[in-house]
Design an enzyme around this catalytic site. Structure first.
Site, PDB file in Angstrom:
ATOM      1  N   GLY A 136      -8.606 -11.217   7.255  1.00 43.75           N
ATOM      2  CA  GLY A 136      -8.118 -12.468   7.291  1.00 43.75           C
ATOM      3  C   GLY A 136      -6.607 -12.526   7.843  1.00 43.75           C
ATOM      4  O   GLY A 136      -6.313 -13.513   8.436  1.00 43.75           O
ATOM      5  N   ILE A 137      -5.952 -11.647   7.409  1.00 48.61           N
ATOM      6  CA  ILE A 137      -4.662 -11.630   7.973  1.00 48.61           C
ATOM      7  C   ILE A 137      -4.453 -11.475   9.272  1.00 48.61           C
ATOM      8  O   ILE A 137      -3.606 -12.149   9.902  1.00 48.61           O
ATOM      9  CB  ILE A 137      -3.758 -10.012   7.125  1.00 48.61           C
ATOM     10  CG1 ILE A 137      -3.698 -10.562   5.675  1.00 48.61           C
ATOM     11  CG2 ILE A 137      -2.415 -10.093   7.915  1.00 48.61           C
ATOM     12  CD1 ILE A 137      -3.241  -9.078   4.998  1.00 48.61           C
ATOM     13  N   VAL A 215       1.959  -4.151   6.218  1.00 48.35           N
ATOM     14  CA  VAL A 215       2.104  -4.911   5.100  1.00 48.35           C
ATOM     15  C   VAL A 215       0.820  -5.070   4.307  1.00 48.35           C
ATOM     16  O   VAL A 215       0.358  -5.907   3.522  1.00 48.35           O
ATOM     17  CB  VAL A 215       1.985  -6.765   5.778  1.00 48.35           C
ATOM     18  CG1 VAL A 215       3.326  -6.942   6.389  1.00 48.35           C
ATOM     19  CG2 VAL A 215       1.063  -6.689   6.759  1.00 48.35           C
ATOM     20  N   ARG A 217      -0.619  -1.659   2.337  1.00 47.83           N
ATOM     21  CA  ARG A 217      -0.429  -0.692   1.127  1.00 47.83           C
ATOM     22  C   ARG A 217       0.343   0.309   1.378  1.00 47.83           C
ATOM     23  O   ARG A 217      -0.262   1.050   2.545  1.00 47.83           O
ATOM     24  CB  ARG A 217      -1.674  -0.345   0.172  1.00 47.83           C
ATOM     25  CG  ARG A 217      -2.335  -1.670  -0.516  1.00 47.83           C
ATOM     26  CD  ARG A 217      -1.856  -1.952  -1.783  1.00 47.83           C
ATOM     27  NE  ARG A 217      -2.176  -3.029  -2.384  1.00 47.83           N
ATOM     28  CZ  ARG A 217      -2.114  -4.362  -2.138  1.00 47.83           C
ATOM     29  NH1 ARG A 217      -1.222  -4.809  -1.367  1.00 47.83           N
ATOM     30  NH2 ARG A 217      -2.348  -5.293  -3.095  1.00 47.83           N
ATOM     31  N   ASP A 241       6.866  -3.680   4.169  1.00 50.91           N
ATOM     32  CA  ASP A 241       6.863  -4.617   3.143  1.00 50.91           C
ATOM     33  C   ASP A 241       6.368  -3.711   1.890  1.00 50.91           C
ATOM     34  O   ASP A 241       6.526  -4.362   0.667  1.00 50.91           O
ATOM     35  CB  ASP A 241       6.052  -5.747   3.421  1.00 50.91           C
ATOM     36  CG  ASP A 241       6.346  -6.622   2.307  1.00 50.91           C
ATOM     37  OD1 ASP A 241       7.474  -7.126   1.788  1.00 50.91           O
ATOM     38  OD2 ASP A 241       5.455  -7.211   1.737  1.00 50.91           O
ATOM     39  N   GLU A 246       6.716   2.685  -4.742  1.00 51.57           N
ATOM     40  CA  GLU A 246       6.985   1.242  -4.479  1.00 51.57           C
ATOM     41  C   GLU A 246       7.885   0.871  -5.825  1.00 51.57           C
ATOM     42  O   GLU A 246       7.152   0.832  -6.796  1.00 51.57           O
ATOM     43  CB  GLU A 246       5.867   0.190  -4.354  1.00 51.57           C
ATOM     44  CG  GLU A 246       6.458  -0.855  -3.774  1.00 51.57           C
ATOM     45  CD  GLU A 246       5.312  -1.640  -2.974  1.00 51.57           C
ATOM     46  OE1 GLU A 246       4.843  -2.673  -3.720  1.00 51.57           O
ATOM     47  OE2 GLU A 246       4.758  -1.017  -2.138  1.00 51.57           O
ATOM     48  N   HIS A 265       8.148  -5.843  -0.915  1.00 54.95           N
ATOM     49  CA  HIS A 265       6.980  -6.296  -1.219  1.00 54.95           C
ATOM     50  C   HIS A 265       6.692  -8.077  -1.527  1.00 54.95           C
ATOM     51  O   HIS A 265       6.521  -8.322  -2.551  1.00 54.95           O
ATOM     52  CB  HIS A 265       6.200  -5.743  -2.292  1.00 54.95           C
ATOM     53  CG  HIS A 265       4.622  -5.547  -2.468  1.00 54.95           C
ATOM     54  ND1 HIS A 265       3.768  -4.596  -2.773  1.00 54.95           N
ATOM     55  CD2 HIS A 265       3.779  -6.579  -1.937  1.00 54.95           C
ATOM     56  CE1 HIS A 265       2.657  -4.790  -2.801  1.00 54.95           C
ATOM     57  NE2 HIS A 265       2.557  -6.372  -2.156  1.00 54.95           N
ATOM     58  N   ALA A 267       5.571 -10.132   1.126  1.00 52.24           N
ATOM     59  CA  ALA A 267       4.963 -10.818   2.277  1.00 52.24           C
ATOM     60  C   ALA A 267       4.359 -11.934   1.712  1.00 52.24           C
ATOM     61  O   ALA A 267       4.106 -13.035   2.411  1.00 52.24           O
ATOM     62  CB  ALA A 267       4.289  -9.918   3.043  1.00 52.24           C
ATOM     63  N   ASN A 268       3.832 -11.954   0.764  1.00 49.99           N
ATOM     64  CA  ASN A 268       3.178 -12.926  -0.311  1.00 49.99           C
ATOM     65  C   ASN A 268       3.895 -13.180  -1.519  1.00 49.99           C
ATOM     66  O   ASN A 268       3.892 -12.552  -2.509  1.00 49.99           O
ATOM     67  CB  ASN A 268       1.677 -12.590  -0.638  1.00 49.99           C
ATOM     68  CG  ASN A 268       1.185 -13.855  -1.377  1.00 49.99           C
ATOM     69  OD1 ASN A 268       1.673 -14.995  -0.823  1.00 49.99           O
ATOM     70  ND2 ASN A 268       0.306 -13.441  -2.115  1.00 49.99           N
TER      71      ASN A 268
END
Lengths: 304, 304
Positions: A136-137, A215, A217, A241, A246, A265, A267-268
């Site tokens: 989807g991305i 973007v 993991r 990202d 993390e 993190h 991006a969303n």
């Protein structure tokens, strides 16, 4: 909808989702009356579900934590937000790639240091960008890249041609990509197969002007190998990202390398999830009322 | 081309342009033998032209300095590089806009400061972007913006509809734009009409989430008014590839504002000019040999 659907939004009220529920004529109720539960809390607070809950809508794309916590049963429909945030993540990937190519990071840090920045600026147009994990991305990212004059190599599991990509390769042939591309965007789920996909060998094969964007993991990248490649100038830079761990430790060399861009993190952005989710929830409520198949139904046994 | 065109490249040799000349079968000669002069030096070093030079190709888009120096005559054809670098400048404008919206600057400066960055990230998709000065740069920028899910308001002199823009307004109606857009990209030439187009009044009318991007010329922005608006949170930020003066003084408040991104006038990197120009030169040599109209012929009396 004369016979209003009864929807619970838990554990807290949310204005965007409430508006979405009301926009389709559904009614917001407590869990005790609900046919539908929209759950925007963590797995740890997930309630015991009454039998009259026929559908649970979760707000995240990755639902590993809900699977692990054992809350997902097979007695009703479960939906996640897979695909809802693709535009956002694609936009962030493009922002990271352009920020690297156009030396925004150097400009921010060094101020009007014209000569070194001028000679380091690269163009996205006329370049080739490989997207590893073309779901989807990638579907949202590819039109952005092609409109920017870039050529796209897509890698997915099947190798079935991806719309807008000049070339699609199956993931079994991922290693062929590194020598054929200028830049790489990682957008694949974290699995055993994608673990350390970017490693000493792939970094050595990428061109010296390559930017690597992650973007997806953190564990897709062997971070020690990445740091070494960035130090040695094997590649031009990395825009991340996500990292592993993390956030990176305070003394992680990633922080001090000039050719690294790290966003936390976002991006969303978590703060915008329900606003982005709202129109998808409205559409799914319409589908539920009409007896149609819902968007993003969780397939048992797939945890991403 | 059996009767090879004779082309001088002065005052220094350039590999990209030399390859372009050779690619069409033309011959590189000294100025004493040339029908065509490709001039890649400054106006101050411009030579006396022999009568047999029929066409002079300049490498810059703006040729104000050549006009001022009085070197442009009406005894032969002159071409500039107007439009050749539009893709580059459009790409940089997109990079600056996305860097602002996705908070790349904050991330670069502050490291994993997740909460404030997460809540400050904005999306280009679903937003409206006004492009002031809708010429060649806009023609390259609009497809990039629409592919990114943005709606474009274009402003040009005539108001004649611009391809891909949702709305086109004539420059006489520019003031209507500020209240209708989310963000602004300045791509207009510096003229008396565009001087301080961004001023206290336009800044007060723009929404608080607006980013202003300048890839045109510094004087389009009243920089004191901009600094005040950025300090007061009247707009979200400014991403500037050009300033007034350029560079800003060391103690200019622009340097210390967290919501400013400054790149050192590198939207069209000087170090890459001849590489980008080369295919256009080849095309123009082909046209010259065929007796066709050249690209980017300088119109007497227009100095931009």
């Amino acid at each position: 909808m004369s016979d209003a659907l009864q929807v619970a939004i838990e554990p807290t009220r949310d204005e965007h989702l409430a508006a979405a529920v009301q926009s389709v004529g559904a009614r917001i109720v407590g869990l005790g009356e609900a046919r539908i539960l929209v759950w925007i809390g963590p797995p740890s607070e997930f309630p015991d579900l009454p039998d009259h809950v026929e559908w649970v809508a979760l707000k995240t794309a990755g639902i590993e934590d809900f699977v692990t916590a054992g809350v997902i049963d097979n007695r009703r429909i479960w939906t996640n937000a897979s695909g809802f945030y693709a535009e956002n993540v694609a936009e962030h990937a493009l922002a990271l790639l352009l920020a690297g190519l156009r030396q925004i990071n150097s400009a921010v840090l060094r101020h009007w240091d014209k000569q070194p920045i001028d000679t380091a600026v690269r163009s996205l147009h006329s370049s080739t960008v490989a997207i590893i994990g073309a779901g989807g991305i990638a579907a949202s990212l590819i039109p952005r890249l092609t409109a920017s004059g870039a050529r796209v190599i897509a890698v997915n599991r099947s190798g079935r041609p991806v719309d807008g990509a000049a070339v699609t390769l199956p993931s079994a042939r991922t290693d062929e990509v590194w020598g054929q591309t200028d830049h790489v965007v990682l957008a694949a789920p974290a699995t055993a197969e994608t673990h350390h996909l970017i490693n000493a060998k792939s970094l050595a094969t990428l061109p010296a002007h390559a930017w690597v964007v992650n973007v997806a993991r953190g564990p897709l990248v062997d971070q020690n190998a990445l740091v070494a490649a960035l130090r040695d100038g094997q590649i031009a830079g990395a825009a991340l990202d996500v990292t592993d761990p993390e956030p990176p430790a305070d003394d992680d060399p990633l922080w001090s390398l000039p050719n690294v861009i790290i966003t936390p993190h976002v991006a969303n952005p978590a703060s915008g999830l329900t606003r982005v989710m709202a129109p998808f929830l409205a559409e799914n409520l319409r589908r539920f009322a009409a007896g149609e198949i819902l968007l993003s139904v969780v397939e048992p046994g797939r945890d991403y």
